[in-house]
Design an enzyme around this catalytic site. Structure first.
Site, short mmCIF file in Angstrom:
data_model
loop_
_atom_site.label_atom_id
_atom_site.label_comp_id
_atom_site.label_asym_id
_atom_site.label_seq_id
_atom_site.Cartn_x
_atom_site.Cartn_y
_atom_site.Cartn_z
N HIS A 165 0.84 -1.21 0.00
CA HIS A 165 0.00 0.00 0.00
C HIS A 165 0.88 1.26 0.00
O HIS A 165 0.83 2.06 0.94
CB HIS A 165 -0.95 0.06 1.20
CG HIS A 165 -1.78 -1.17 1.41
ND1 HIS A 165 -2.57 -1.71 0.43
CD2 HIS A 165 -1.95 -1.96 2.50
CE1 HIS A 165 -3.19 -2.79 0.90
NE2 HIS A 165 -2.83 -2.96 2.15
N ASP B 18 -4.68 -9.27 -0.63
CA ASP B 18 -4.84 -8.63 0.67
C ASP B 18 -6.07 -9.11 1.44
O ASP B 18 -6.03 -10.15 2.07
CB ASP B 18 -4.83 -7.11 0.47
CG ASP B 18 -4.77 -6.33 1.78
OD1 ASP B 18 -4.64 -6.97 2.84
OD2 ASP B 18 -4.83 -5.09 1.75
C1 NGQ Z 1 -4.24 -5.73 8.12
N1 NGQ Z 1 -5.19 -4.52 6.28
O1 NGQ Z 1 -3.20 -5.83 8.76
O2 NGQ Z 1 -4.96 -6.70 7.89
C2 NGQ Z 1 -4.62 -4.39 7.57
C3 NGQ Z 1 -5.59 -3.73 8.49
C4 NGQ Z 1 -4.18 -2.28 9.95
C5 NGQ Z 1 -5.01 -3.57 5.38
N2 NGQ Z 1 -4.18 -2.63 5.67
C6 NGQ Z 1 -5.07 -3.47 9.85
N3 NGQ Z 1 -5.64 -3.58 4.23
O3 NGQ Z 1 -3.60 -1.85 8.95
O4 NGQ Z 1 -4.05 -1.77 11.05
ZN ZN Z 2 -2.34 -6.03 4.60
#
Ligand code: NGQ
Ligand code: ZN
Length: 463
Positions: free
Chosen positions: A276, A327
């Protein structure tokens, strides 16, 4: 097992070649890629144009459970965002034990193979039991992922995650994050024990500081030094700049944007995957691209979560590498990630064929080649295309599919990506030469789907 295959057309690193004979050895590595030869009757025939398999460079397998289950207004004021999604995601994550994770991941990996992914990079942070206590076998959840990959046959790069704080500046974690926490030394121990087990199935291990939100400067330094001492080439993945609020919080904490801070405080190089890399300024794009790191793009998740748009033209102009990931598993389809990557750019710029270049005007072929190269680098696997020395990770299109039949190979590939056939036009998928998907279906398709459905029913009923 060693083997051979003849393809009427194959997309090699230099472009399409005709009448290509492939041979691979017992380790699944290509030993011969020879265009322009007549088919040997002993060789198997590819059912259509042959593409290199793509590595999925960013996946949280457990999130397959909740894909499709967060598409309603959760914030009373209607202010749904990444952060309200995350609160729902944490609630689902709390239900998953090792057996459930294995069932979810096995089905997910079958889906990935059927959709053209031949490697998965698993960004794994559900370490502890739901109450935050470590499992008796500290690696119980990680091993469930390795078993799932083994059963499905997908190649895996397992990335145990370091997660220690609730926000920039050592903010405390919340109860929903108790499963993720791990001391730095304990994470390095887990990394070492998983490495041995992964090697036995030809898998790779790396590490993933979750984000600069979740890992402070001292722990980051320590884990990077520790991992380099064990494996100087281990892949390193991090969520870098997904949300605007994250960039603002980082600036308030350090005076710098996240990638600028990281580039100043760590040796970011080709081992790194910047997941990202959504919100970068011009200087971060220039320096990030020059570092040799791969930008980890997850276009359908980034759309689903309202993250923002990656600046593909500027990153590419700076020579930046990139790959794709599924993801949150809201979409499990390599072609569809590439479609959305290109469409996002078209919607933002009012132009067409944004990813194409002078050297490769065919946008679909260019997208596939870049995603293969970036995915191989990020996964730390020799899976950088159909070439001698690389793994025989191969995807054959169905030349008889109505959307493809009778077309030249470039047009077949473009129709596969853009003209709505996508995974329905994938006939065969091989990992290391081993054919796992035949006639568009994985041998485990029905059994793995049934186990996933039963598991999901049980978990949602217990909610
Ligand atoms: C994750 N997911 O780690 O699964 C993250 C969300 C975060 C994405 N960034 C949790 N799409 O970033 O704190
Ligand atoms: Zn992620």
């Amino acid at each position: 097992m060693s083997g051979s295959l003849h393809a009427a057309q194959a997309l090699l690193p230099g472009g399409w070649a005709a009448e290509v004979r492939l041979r691979w050895d017992a380790a699944g590595r290509l030993t011969e890629v020879r265009p322009g030869v007549a088919a040997d009757p002993a060789d198997e025939r590819a059912p259509g144009p042959l593409l290199p398999g793509i590595a999925n460079l960013h996946a949280h397998a457990f999130q397959r459970l909740l894909a499709g289950l967060t598409e309603y207004r959760a914030d009373e004021g209607g202010d749904d965002s990444f952060w309200s999604w995350r609160a729902l995601m944490y609630r689902h994550a709390a239900r998953i034990d090792p057996a459930a994770l294995e069932a979810i991941a096995t089905w997910l990996y079958v889906e990935m193979l059927e959709a053209g992914y031949t490697t998965v990079c698993e960004f794994h942070y559900l370490h502890n039991a739901p109450d935050g206590r470590p499992y008796a076998d500290d690696g119980a959840m990680a091993r469930a992922l390795l078993r799932a990959a083994r059963r499905a046959g997908i190649a895996i790069t397992l990335l145990p995650v370091l997660y220690q704080q609730g926000g920039f500046g050592a903010r405390p974690t919340g109860p929903g994050q108790a499963r993720f926490l791990r001391g730095t030394a304990a994470l390095l121990r887990l990394f070492e024990s998983l490495r041995a087990e992964a090697a036995a199935q030809g898998a790779r291990c790396g590490i993933a500081p979750h984000s600069l939100r979740a890992v402070g400067p001292a722990a980051l330094r320590e884990v990077l030094a520790g991992v380099a001492a064990i494996d100087a080439h281990a892949p390193i993945h991090i969520h870098i700049a997904e949300q605007r609020a994250e960039v603002e919080d980082c600036r308030a904490w350090s005076g710098q944007r996240p990638l600028a801070w990281l580039l100043d405080h760590a040796e970011v190089d080709a081992r790194w995957c910047l997941v990202h890399a959504t919100h970068l300024d011009a200087d971060e794009i220039r320096r990030g691209a020059a570092s040799g790191a791969v930008a980890g793009l997850c276009p359908t998740t980034e759309a689903n979560l309202g993250d923002g748009l990656f600046d593909l033209p500027a990153w590419s102009a700076a020579g930046g590498r990139w790959g794709i990931g599924s993801d949150s598993q809201v979409t499990v389809d390599a072609a569809q990630e590439l479609l959305w990557l290109e469409y996002g750019q078209r919607l933002a710029s009012g132009r067409r064929n944004v990813a194409a270049t002078t050297q490769q005007p065919q946008v679909a072929a260019h997208l596939v080649q870049q995603a293969v190269a970036g995915g191989a680098q990020a996964s730390g696997r020799a899976a950088a295309g159909i070439a001698v020395g690389q793994q025989a990770d191969l995807v054959a299109l169905d030349a008889g599919h109505p959307a493809l039949a009778g077309l030249a190979p470039d047009a077949m590939l473009a129709s596969h990506l853009f003209a709505s056939s996508r995974r329905s036009a994938l006939a065969e998928v091989r990992v290391g030469g081993r054919r796992l998907v035949h006639g568009g279906r994985h041998a485990l398709h029905d059994a793995a789907a049934a186990a996933f459905i039963a598991c999901r029913r049980r978990l949602l009923a217990a909610a």
